[in-house]
Write a protein that holds these residues in place. Sequence first.
Motif, PDB file in Angstrom:
ATOM      1  N   VAL A  83      30.882  43.637  21.937  1.00 22.60           N
ATOM      2  CA  VAL A  83      31.779  42.685  21.270  1.00 22.60           C
ATOM      3  C   VAL A  83      31.841  41.337  21.979  1.00 22.60           C
ATOM      4  CG1 VAL A  83      34.187  42.227  20.611  1.00 22.60           C
ATOM      5  CG2 VAL A  83      33.130  44.422  20.042  1.00 22.60           C
ATOM      6  N   PRO A  84      32.003  41.259  23.304  1.00 24.77           N
ATOM      7  CA  PRO A  84      32.037  39.932  23.932  1.00 24.77           C
ATOM      8  C   PRO A  84      30.779  39.108  23.657  1.00 24.77           C
ATOM      9  CG  PRO A  84      32.862  41.579  25.455  1.00 24.77           C
ATOM     10  CD  PRO A  84      32.291  42.327  24.277  1.00 24.77           C
ATOM     11  N   GLY A  85      29.628  39.755  23.629  1.00 20.76           N
ATOM     12  CA  GLY A  85      28.381  39.056  23.307  1.00 20.76           C
ATOM     13  C   GLY A  85      28.373  38.539  21.871  1.00 20.76           C
ATOM     14  N   ILE A  86      28.936  39.306  20.946  1.00 23.46           N
ATOM     15  CA  ILE A  86      29.036  38.856  19.552  1.00 23.46           C
ATOM     16  C   ILE A  86      29.945  37.632  19.479  1.00 23.46           C
ATOM     17  CG2 ILE A  86      29.923  39.442  17.265  1.00 23.46           C
ATOM     18  CD1 ILE A  86      28.994  42.347  17.798  1.00 23.46           C
ATOM     19  N   LEU A  87      31.054  37.657  20.199  1.00 25.73           N
ATOM     20  CA  LEU A  87      31.972  36.514  20.190  1.00 25.73           C
ATOM     21  C   LEU A  87      31.308  35.273  20.790  1.00 25.73           C
ATOM     22  CD1 LEU A  87      35.271  38.358  21.192  1.00 25.73           C
ATOM     23  CD2 LEU A  87      34.587  37.575  18.901  1.00 25.73           C
ATOM     24  N   ARG A  88      30.536  35.443  21.853  1.00 26.53           N
ATOM     25  CA  ARG A  88      29.818  34.298  22.435  1.00 26.53           C
ATOM     26  C   ARG A  88      28.730  33.803  21.488  1.00 26.53           C
ATOM     27  NH1 ARG A  88      30.807  37.449  27.131  1.00 26.53           N
ATOM     28  NH2 ARG A  88      28.759  38.445  26.985  1.00 26.53           N
ATOM     29  N   LEU A  89      28.068  34.714  20.773  1.00 22.06           N
ATOM     30  CA  LEU A  89      27.081  34.316  19.776  1.00 22.06           C
ATOM     31  C   LEU A  89      27.744  33.467  18.694  1.00 22.06           C
ATOM     32  CD1 LEU A  89      24.293  34.482  18.351  1.00 22.06           C
ATOM     33  CD2 LEU A  89      25.125  36.602  17.282  1.00 22.06           C
ATOM     34  N   MET A  90      28.902  33.904  18.232  1.00 19.74           N
ATOM     35  CA  MET A  90      29.615  33.137  17.210  1.00 19.74           C
ATOM     36  C   MET A  90      29.925  31.723  17.709  1.00 19.74           C
ATOM     37  SD  MET A  90      32.234  36.048  15.755  1.00 19.74           S
ATOM     38  CE  MET A  90      33.247  34.841  14.902  1.00 19.74           C
ATOM     39  N   GLU A  91      30.292  31.618  18.967  1.00 18.04           N
ATOM     40  CA  GLU A  91      30.570  30.312  19.568  1.00 18.04           C
ATOM     41  C   GLU A  91      29.304  29.459  19.581  1.00 18.04           C
ATOM     42  OE1 GLU A  91      32.037  29.537  23.886  1.00 18.04           O
ATOM     43  OE2 GLU A  91      33.557  30.767  22.854  1.00 18.04           O
ATOM     44  N   SER A  92      28.183  30.046  19.972  1.00 17.04           N
ATOM     45  CA  SER A  92      26.906  29.326  20.019  1.00 17.04           C
ATOM     46  C   SER A  92      26.452  28.886  18.637  1.00 17.04           C
ATOM     47  CB  SER A  92      25.813  30.204  20.630  1.00 17.04           C
ATOM     48  OG  SER A  92      26.109  30.525  21.953  1.00 17.04           O
ATOM     49  N   MET A  93      26.797  29.658  17.618  1.00 18.83           N
ATOM     50  CA  MET A  93      26.339  29.394  16.247  1.00 18.83           C
ATOM     51  C   MET A  93      27.410  28.682  15.408  1.00 18.83           C
ATOM     52  SD  MET A  93      23.214  30.897  16.001  1.00 18.83           S
ATOM     53  CE  MET A  93      22.975  31.180  14.258  1.00 18.83           C
ATOM     54  N   ALA A  94      28.425  28.154  16.048  1.00 20.33           N
ATOM     55  CA  ALA A  94      29.574  27.583  15.336  1.00 20.33           C
ATOM     56  C   ALA A  94      29.192  26.492  14.338  1.00 20.33           C
ATOM     57  CB  ALA A  94      30.600  27.048  16.330  1.00 20.33           C
ATOM     58  N   ASP A  95      28.158  25.712  14.629  1.00 21.68           N
ATOM     59  CA  ASP A  95      27.771  24.622  13.733  1.00 21.68           C
ATOM     60  C   ASP A  95      26.675  25.013  12.747  1.00 21.68           C
ATOM     61  OD1 ASP A  95      29.615  22.916  14.949  1.00 21.68           O
ATOM     62  OD2 ASP A  95      28.166  22.337  16.497  1.00 21.68           O
ATOM     63  N   ASP A 167      19.646  33.914  25.140  1.00 19.31           N
ATOM     64  CA  ASP A 167      19.054  32.682  24.613  1.00 19.31           C
ATOM     65  C   ASP A 167      18.035  32.955  23.515  1.00 19.31           C
ATOM     66  OD1 ASP A 167      20.597  31.116  26.279  1.00 19.31           O
ATOM     67  OD2 ASP A 167      19.020  30.846  27.781  1.00 19.31           O
ATOM     68  N   ASP A 168      17.152  33.944  23.731  1.00 18.76           N
ATOM     69  CA  ASP A 168      16.129  34.224  22.722  1.00 18.76           C
ATOM     70  C   ASP A 168      16.752  34.718  21.416  1.00 18.76           C
ATOM     71  OD1 ASP A 168      16.817  36.651  24.037  1.00 18.76           O
ATOM     72  OD2 ASP A 168      14.898  37.563  23.503  1.00 18.76           O
ATOM     73  N   MET A 169      17.864  35.460  21.519  1.00 25.06           N
ATOM     74  CA  MET A 169      18.542  35.956  20.320  1.00 25.06           C
ATOM     75  C   MET A 169      19.195  34.795  19.560  1.00 25.06           C
ATOM     76  SD  MET A 169      18.869  38.936  18.941  1.00 25.06           S
ATOM     77  CE  MET A 169      18.598  39.992  20.345  1.00 25.06           C
ATOM     78  N   VAL A 170      19.880  33.929  20.293  1.00 27.10           N
ATOM     79  CA  VAL A 170      20.522  32.763  19.672  1.00 27.10           C
ATOM     80  C   VAL A 170      19.461  31.894  19.006  1.00 27.10           C
ATOM     81  CG1 VAL A 170      21.871  30.672  20.093  1.00 27.10           C
ATOM     82  CG2 VAL A 170      22.489  32.808  21.255  1.00 27.10           C
ATOM     83  N   ASN A 171      18.331  31.661  19.684  1.00 24.02           N
ATOM     84  CA  ASN A 171      17.254  30.850  19.110  1.00 24.02           C
ATOM     85  C   ASN A 171      16.691  31.474  17.842  1.00 24.02           C
ATOM     86  OD1 ASN A 171      17.481  28.912  21.107  1.00 24.02           O
ATOM     87  ND2 ASN A 171      15.925  29.863  22.402  1.00 24.02           N
ATOM     88  N   LEU A 172      16.488  32.781  17.859  1.00 28.24           N
ATOM     89  CA  LEU A 172      15.974  33.483  16.676  1.00 28.24           C
ATOM     90  C   LEU A 172      16.926  33.307  15.484  1.00 28.24           C
ATOM     91  CD1 LEU A 172      13.912  35.638  15.460  1.00 28.24           C
ATOM     92  CD2 LEU A 172      15.668  37.299  16.065  1.00 28.24           C
ATOM     93  N   LEU A 173      18.205  33.523  15.723  1.00 32.03           N
ATOM     94  CA  LEU A 173      19.185  33.418  14.640  1.00 32.03           C
ATOM     95  C   LEU A 173      19.363  31.970  14.187  1.00 32.03           C
ATOM     96  CD1 LEU A 173      21.763  36.061  15.873  1.00 32.03           C
ATOM     97  CD2 LEU A 173      20.000  36.310  14.126  1.00 32.03           C
ATOM     98  N   MET A 174      19.259  31.028  15.114  1.00 28.84           N
ATOM     99  CA  MET A 174      19.350  29.613  14.756  1.00 28.84           C
ATOM    100  C   MET A 174      18.171  29.222  13.870  1.00 28.84           C
ATOM    101  SD  MET A 174      21.642  27.307  15.273  1.00 28.84           S
ATOM    102  CE  MET A 174      22.517  27.405  16.811  1.00 28.84           C
TER     103      MET A 174
END
Length: 184
Positions: A83-95, A167-174
């Motif tokens: 869950v904390p990682g999901i919340l940080r992902l949401m923060e990274s993907m906010a825009d 980082d690689d997960m955030v980049n993939l989803l972005m």
Amino acid sequence: MIIGTMTRDKHRTAAGIVLILMVLGLYPLSGPAGELSEVAVAQQFELNLPDLSGQQRNLDEFAGKVLLVNFWASWCRPCIEEVPGILRLMESMADAPFAVIGVNVGEAERRVQATVKRLHMEFPILLDKDSTSFKGWGANVLPTAYVLDGSGRVRYVGHGPVEWDRDDMVNLLMQLAEQPPQGN
């Protein structure tokens, strides 16, 4: 003699429970986090479940957004740990056009509410009380997550806990969020 027998029986019972959980896939055999696997043929699934306020929710609300659908339960330690990682992902993907839905599998609403409050899960939580959606989506282990593209097609699946804020997960989803939705 009786105490030694009782202790031995408790150890056998505990070992038996762990064995059963491993067979069912509910107790991880190793510590590494799960990874996302790309889905060969993008599929579309239905999801029409009540949220914690009793409102029926469905995937149409998230059209045009990359959507993380995370099946979880409060008794599932790996579910809680991610869950904390999901919340940080949401923060990274906010825009970005991105959203998360948590789908609780088979638990009482009161227990779900307590867990959501304790973990500050600030995304919609849907209740799959009879596990119909969990099974219908082909899931068989918790946590299981699906990443849908902006067209509502499943593009990736993760079995087991995923480090969503890597980082690689955030980049993939972005990158997925930057792709225009395709026609159905």
